[in-house]
Design a protein around this motif. Structure first.
Motif, PDB file in Angstrom:
ATOM      1  N   TYR A  50       0.920  -1.292   0.077  1.00 49.08           N
ATOM      2  CA  TYR A  50       0.023  -0.011  -0.031  1.00 49.08           C
ATOM      3  C   TYR A  50       0.835   1.439  -0.015  1.00 49.08           C
ATOM      4  N   GLU A  51       0.215   2.266  -0.424  1.00 48.34           N
ATOM      5  CA  GLU A  51       0.916   3.435  -0.469  1.00 48.34           C
ATOM      6  C   GLU A  51       0.861   4.140   0.843  1.00 48.34           C
ATOM      7  N   VAL A  52      -0.338   4.110   1.471  1.00 49.30           N
ATOM      8  CA  VAL A  52      -0.576   4.774   2.667  1.00 49.30           C
ATOM      9  C   VAL A  52      -1.146   3.480   3.504  1.00 49.30           C
ATOM     10  N   ILE A  88       5.457   2.643  -0.180  1.00 46.47           N
ATOM     11  CA  ILE A  88       4.686   3.545   1.144  1.00 46.47           C
ATOM     12  C   ILE A  88       5.450   4.947   1.219  1.00 46.47           C
ATOM     13  N   SER A 101       3.477   6.993   3.447  1.00 48.71           N
ATOM     14  CA  SER A 101       3.020   7.538   4.772  1.00 48.71           C
ATOM     15  C   SER A 101       2.466   6.489   5.641  1.00 48.71           C
ATOM     16  N   TYR A 160       0.620   6.029   9.248  1.00 48.50           N
ATOM     17  CA  TYR A 160      -0.140   6.283  10.659  1.00 48.50           C
ATOM     18  C   TYR A 160      -0.104   5.212  11.474  1.00 48.50           C
ATOM     19  N   ILE A 174      -7.308  11.522   7.341  1.00 51.48           N
ATOM     20  CA  ILE A 174      -6.317  10.732   6.379  1.00 51.48           C
ATOM     21  C   ILE A 174      -6.781  10.746   4.970  1.00 51.48           C
ATOM     22  N   HIS A 225      -4.703  12.319   1.579  1.00 50.55           N
ATOM     23  CA  HIS A 225      -4.007  11.200   0.549  1.00 50.55           C
ATOM     24  C   HIS A 225      -5.331  10.988  -0.521  1.00 50.55           C
ATOM     25  N   THR A 229      -6.039   7.425  -3.112  1.00 50.75           N
ATOM     26  CA  THR A 229      -5.009   6.454  -2.980  1.00 50.75           C
ATOM     27  C   THR A 229      -5.942   5.241  -2.235  1.00 50.75           C
ATOM     28  N   VAL A 234      -5.767   2.846   0.902  1.00 48.00           N
ATOM     29  CA  VAL A 234      -4.954   3.060   2.164  1.00 48.00           C
ATOM     30  C   VAL A 234      -5.461   1.695   2.938  1.00 48.00           C
TER      31      VAL A 234
END
Lengths: 525, 185
Positions: free
Chosen positions: A358-360, A394, A396, A398, A481, A485, A488, A490
């Motif tokens: 995942y990117e976030v 990745i 970011s 959280y 969030i 973003h 995207t 998440v």
């Protein structure tokens, strides 16, 4: 009057289902086999591989089915045996069941009714036939297994659950022999030609007489079938146990033992040829404590390190014994050669491996549930330092940690402190955003927090990011969030209680809108 | 297995046995089997055992999880005092209750399961366990001390103005010892 004559069919139907279910029940607990399958399938389809993570849920579902079918099978046989007994007691020559029961009293003729005389009772017959006796034994084994697998017993008295569960050995042996007495009888094929039931059934007074065209029917027992269903899985399970024994003999060395304040024991170990992925878990056995018990623990080290660690919370008999064996209750340092010998089975995979896709990501850990994320955070950091390919995706992270007591912060706070330090050095403060929530506190502590509210470092963790009190407002968090973003996917990863899982799942669904997609993944143990 | 409270498992086993006895009894009566009198006894005995075993005992160590809606049962079982509290009584009671079930095929399974539950209860009794009701916790507020009879007449003591000004800027430096002891006893 209930239709007793159909009772046998009602008994044989669940018996067929039981054959199938008993075949299935052994498969989900062959964890080494599943791990191998998971690795092989992963290249084709990750979704398929993830289904294998829910193996224990499947095992439980099949167990409920076995219990249900056993109940129907037994009740049907109760009616069935009552019918058989009636046939022997109602000694009336113009009653077909009685005539059928008489077959088999002479030499060289095989019987139909398993109850052979009118001076017995179904209870006595049950205890004197192979089918009856094995049936009672395996039903008792099943009931004991089920009552000791109730959540209350399993969570608090694991040993009772584990040892009683081994009654499954008796269950399977009894199950295989259940049909060996060939108590279920049917008309032989040859006899069906000489006595067709459609035409001859009502003309039973003329059986055997020359002009009737109906010979006396012949019966034989059906051969046992169950072994054909269960022999494969039984063999696979035996292999599984052999693999576990083999692995238990491979040398594992404890290189470091750390006692943390929150009744947590950290073990650092090395094993030749050990290879792990993030968020996996291992089973640990300590022969000096118990030869039969293997307990699961999440790995808290990253794959990039040359050792592996677990953090063990001391909650029960076994963990307490492990603590003492590692010198927990002694004040002086334990000599290396005095440390107990341990064996490792695994590592086995869980959903955490998907984090890097995942990117976030949103990582939520409650209490001790934060352990798989320790592994992930460390690995993320190592990958970033080494500028590896895997990390490019990745952007970011959280991280949310919900904890009920302050002492539990200690060992994880060290990790976060070092990460925080390194991030500020490289000017990457936005990469990892973490929020620690203290969900319970005492009056005396609260006063301390109020006074130190303006201090630079947090009074509990020593981190620059302040500890927050109470439970997070998930709606706000998700909205923030989502707006930060847009467009995207998440990934939301949780390791914690079910209630939290349900509320997070709801939040994921409600906040998934045009562009932003929240995908929920839950760890399960 | 040092810390196991056998009564917890005995309770699960007895509840299951009660249900099995009840089911066997219903089957025996509904099918009008031979010996249905034993089946009707099994219905009554199974029902009684379920009522008795439904409320879980409070655990000696650790958190106790109630079964849904067990409060009314807890109150009833508690009303019998030492008879239901003692596990020896339960062990012998279950052993006695299970015997008539052995006379009929439909109830034999319930009989054996109840017998096993009785044995586990005996083990629990030998280890000194006993039944404790799970009652809702009443938060007792600390009783107000004798000396507090009326609200204070004067405002609380405040530090001199120099220190009050410091408080706004420097929390640590503004700390001072209150001349009057302030404790929450």
């Amino acid at each position: 009057m209930l239709p007793h004559q159909h009772a046998l069919s009602w008994a044989r139907a669940p018996a067929a289902c039981l054959n199938f279910n008993c075949m299935l029940i052994l498969l989900p607990v062959c964890r080494n086999l599943l791990s191998f399958l998971r690795g092989s399938i992963q290249c084709c389809s990750r979704t398929a591989a993830r289904q294998l993570d829910r193996n224990i849920t499947f095992h439980k579902l099949v167990a409920y089915m076995i219990a249900f079918h056993t109940a129907v099978h037994i009740i049907a046989h109760l009616f069935n045996f009552e019918y058989f007994m009636d046939a022997q007691l109602n000694r009336n020559s113009s009653h077909l069941p009685f005539i059928l029961s008489e077959i088999g009293d002479n030499e060289n003729v095989s019987f139909l009714n398993p109850i052979r005389s009118n001076e017995t009772s179904p209870t006595i017959v049950m205890f004197t036939t192979i089918a009856g006796l094995t049936g009672v034994v395996i039903t008792l084994a099943l009931i004991l297994i089920i009552t000791s697998s109730m959540e209350v017993i399993r969570r608090s008295y694991f040993e009772v659950f584990w040892y009683t569960h081994h009654l499954f050995v008796i269950f399977f042996i009894g199950l295989v022999f259940h049909g060996f007495g060939r108590i279920v009888r049917g008309q032989t094929l040859g006899s069906l030609n000489r006595n067709k039931p459609d035409t001859c059934a009502n003309r039973f007074e003329e059986w055997g007489k020359n002009e009737s065209g109906c010979a006396v029917p012949e019966f034989a027992g059906n051969p046992p079938m169950t072994w054909k269903w269960v022999v494969g899985p039984m063999f696979l399970y035996v292999c599984e146990r052999l693999v576990r024994i083999y692995r238990s003999h491979q040398k594992v060395v404890i290189t470091k033992v750390v006692m943390h304040p929150s009744k947590t024991l950290e073990l650092q170990m090395k094993k030749k040829g050990f290879h792990m992925e993030v968020g996996q878990y291992v089973f640990i056995q300590c022969p000096s404590i118990s030869r039969l018990e293997w307990h699961p623990f999440t790995l808290t080290s990253a794959p990039e390190e040359d050792y592996f660690t677990v953090h063990v919370r001391i909650v029960g008999d076994w963990t307490q014994a492990l603590y003492e064996a590692c010198g927990g209750n002694k004040s002086e340092l334990q000599e290396a050669w005095k440390l107990p010998k341990v064996a490792i089975d695994g590592p086995f995979g869980t959903a955490s491996e998907d984090v890097f896709g995942y990117e976030v990501v949103m990582l939520v850990g409650a209490g001790i549930g934060v352990t798989p994320f320790a592994s992930i955070l460390k690995s993320v950091w190592y990958k970033h330092i080494q500028n590896n390919e895997g990390i490019k995706e990745i952007l970011s992270i959280y991280f949310y940690w919900l904890c009920p007591e302050t002492e539990a912060f200690e060992w994880f706070a060290d990790l976060l402190q070092s990460l925080e330090r390194q991030m500020t050095e490289r000017d990457m403060a936005d990469f990892l955003s973490y929020n620690i929530y203290l969900t319970r506190w005492k009056e005396t502590e609260a006063a301390h927090f109020r006074v130190h509210h303006e201090a630079e470092n947090d009074p509990i963790t020593g981190l620059k990011q302040k500890t927050l009190y109470g439970k997070p407002n998930w709606d706000n968090e998700f909205t923030t969030i989502a707006s930060a973003h847009p467009g995207t996917k998440v990934g939301v990863f949780l390791c914690g209680p079910q209630m939290l899982g349900k509320s997070l799942e709801k939040q994921c669904i409600s906040h998934t809108e045009a562009g932003v997609k929240f995908i929920f993944n839950k760890e399960n143990f | 297995m040092g810390k196991i409270e056998w009564a917890m498992w005995a309770n699960e086993q007895a509840l299951a046995a009660g249900l099995i006895l009840l089911t066997g009894g219903i089957v025996g009566v509904a099918g009008q089997f031979r010996g249905w009198e034993f089946a009707s006894y099994a219905i009554a005995a199974g029902f009684f055992v379920c009522m008795l075993e439904y409320p879980r005992s409070k655990r000696a160590k650790g958190t106790s999880v109630e079964r849904t809606g067990q409060y009314c049962f807890t109150v009833c079982v508690k009303a019998f005092g030492p008879v239901t509290r003692n596990y020896y009584v339960r062990a012998f009671l279950h052993a006695a209750l299970c015997v008539p079930g052995g006379f009929m095929l439909a109830t034999v399974l319930g009989c054996v399961c109840l017998g096993i539950a009785s044995l586990i209860y005996l083990a629990a009794a030998v280890r000194g366990e006993h039944w404790e009701p799970i009652l809702p916790r009443k938060d007792t507020r600390k009783p107000v001390a004798e000396s507090i009879k009326s609200p204070p007449q004067n405002p609380p003591p405040r530090p001199p103005p120099e220190i009050r000004r410091k408080q706004a800027k420097d929390v640590e430096g503004a700390a001072y010892d209150n001349p009057i002891a302030v404790t929450d006893e």
